[in-house]
Design an enzyme around this catalytic site. Structure first.
Site, PDB file in Angstrom:
ATOM      1  N   GLU A  35      -1.900  14.137 -11.133  1.00 34.05           N
ATOM      2  CA  GLU A  35      -0.511  14.125 -10.666  1.00 34.05           C
ATOM      3  C   GLU A  35      -0.055  15.501 -10.203  1.00 34.05           C
ATOM      4  OE1 GLU A  35       1.164  11.676  -9.918  1.00 34.05           O
ATOM      5  OE2 GLU A  35       0.072  10.062 -10.896  1.00 34.05           O
ATOM      6  N   TYR A 118       9.330  13.641 -11.759  1.00 37.19           N
ATOM      7  CA  TYR A 118       8.364  12.675 -11.226  1.00 37.19           C
ATOM      8  C   TYR A 118       7.088  12.647 -12.073  1.00 37.19           C
ATOM      9  CZ  TYR A 118       4.336  10.955  -8.937  1.00 37.19           C
ATOM     10  OH  TYR A 118       3.165  10.286  -8.722  1.00 37.19           O
ATOM     11  N   ASP A 136       8.795   8.601  -6.526  1.00 36.43           N
ATOM     12  CA  ASP A 136       8.346   9.676  -5.640  1.00 36.43           C
ATOM     13  C   ASP A 136       8.909   9.404  -4.247  1.00 36.43           C
ATOM     14  OD1 ASP A 136       6.876   7.558  -4.721  1.00 36.43           O
ATOM     15  OD2 ASP A 136       5.060   8.717  -4.401  1.00 36.43           O
ATOM     16  N   CYS A 191       4.283   1.150   4.143  1.00 36.97           N
ATOM     17  CA  CYS A 191       5.668   1.479   4.498  1.00 36.97           C
ATOM     18  C   CYS A 191       5.775   2.990   4.711  1.00 36.97           C
ATOM     19  CB  CYS A 191       6.607   1.021   3.378  1.00 36.97           C
ATOM     20  SG  CYS A 191       8.354   1.034   3.841  1.00 36.97           S
ATOM     21  N   CYS A 207      12.465  -7.877   3.163  1.00 33.71           N
ATOM     22  CA  CYS A 207      12.852  -6.489   3.436  1.00 33.71           C
ATOM     23  C   CYS A 207      14.158  -6.449   4.229  1.00 33.71           C
ATOM     24  CB  CYS A 207      11.747  -5.784   4.221  1.00 33.71           C
ATOM     25  SG  CYS A 207      12.163  -4.086   4.673  1.00 33.71           S
TER      26      CYS A 207
END
Length: 296
Positions: A35, A118, A136, A191, A207
């Site tokens: 991460e 995050y 995020d 996306c 959506c």
DNA sequence: TACTCGTGGTC
DNA sequence: TGACCAAGAGT
């Protein structure tokens, strides 16, 4: 489980990229390292460096026992090398305050060097399967489009982002963690910011952005993105000299790497201020050698 | 809040 | 070609 989480999780089971830190048996330390490396750095560049780190330092004890210089060198060209320094500090904190283990609670994770909101949530969710929204830039964009019908998210993470994402998560920790991973993956590969592939999106029929005709994203802010010749560039050039050197580096060697003295001195001073470089003599500098836990 | 902090790939 | 940008954190 919400419909969006169910659709995203189903898609994720079929289409998720095979990334090494997603292997079921990886440690929380391995997840934490991944991460931090992934902060503002593309997956494809992280993978080989993460593999090297895990082979060399499979536990925080191994990393904390070595000089910070080794972490900086092993960071290679991932960028933002302060992250390597913080990860080294983090390993020391884990050894000193957490028995060599990665803590499970959000507040304890947040207190670790280099771990922000995050990353704390990502570790709690992906390593410990806890039910925390993981927000995020990809998730923010996905939620802004799918739920709010906007072309992209606002400028900063807010409590509203967390609440909107939390509302999408299934009740159980493991299912919520899978859904968070699925939302992130969808934002990363379907996306996307510039060319969303709605035809491949499992959420397309639900959506709001697509239903309203996909309004255009706002124009990007006009902050100069130029890198060549910036102080940041000079820092990178100088630190590369330190990484490649086996020992201390003279001012003369740095002068060969960057001609402009004023800019070179400014960059060197900022590297020293960040703790990435230390003065070891009148005209000699080196990567930080400590602290090590002990000398066995 | 807004700014700083690397690097290399993409279109 | 060069502007854009890719799993943020710290101050």
């Amino acid at each position: 489980m919400t419909a969006l989480a169910r659709l995203a999780t189903g898609w994720y089971a079929r289409h998720a990229r095979d990334l090494p830190w997603r292997t079921p048996d990886v440690s929380a330390w391995a997840v934490l390292v991944s991460e931090v490396m992934l902060q503002q750095t593309p997956v494809t560049r992280v993978v080989p460096v993460w593999r090297e780190w895990m082979a060399r330092w499979p536990t925080p004890g191994g990393l904390s026992a070595e000089p910070a210089a080794e972490a900086i060198r092993a960071w290679g060209r991932l960028g933002y090398p302060r992250r390597a320094l913080r990860l080294h500090e983090c390993a020391g904190t884990l050894m000193a305050a957490h028995g060599g283990r990665v803590p499970r609670s959000l507040p304890q994770l947040l207190a670790l060097p280099g771990v922000g909101d995050y990353t704390a949530r990502a570790v709690a969710a992906f390593a410990y399967r806890q039910r925390h929204p993981v927000v995020d830039t990809n998730v923010r964009r996905l939620v802004a489009r799918c739920v709010a019908g906007r072309a992209d998210a606002g400028p900063a993470t807010t409590a509203a982002d967390l609440a909107a994402t939390a509302a999408l998560l299934p009740a159980s920790g493991p299912a919520a963690a899978r859904a968070s991973a699925a939302f992130m993956e969808l934002g990363a590969v379907v996306c996307t910011a510039r060319a969303p592939r709605c035809e491949a999106c499992p959420l397309a029929t639900r959506c709001a952005w697509r239903a309203s005709g996909r309004s255009l994203p706002a124009l990007p802010s006009r902050r100069p993105q130029r890198y060549e010749g910036t102080d940041r560039h000079v820092r990178g050039v100088l630190l590369a000299v330190f990484r490649q050197a086996s020992g201390p580096v003279t001012r003369a060697a740095l002068a060969r790497a960057w001609a402009s003295e004023a800019q070179r001195e400014r960059a060197l001073a900022s590297l020293v201020a960040d703790g990435l470089v230390h003065a070891v003599g009148d005209d000699t500098y080196a990567l930080p050698t400590g602290p090590t836990l002990h000398a066995i």
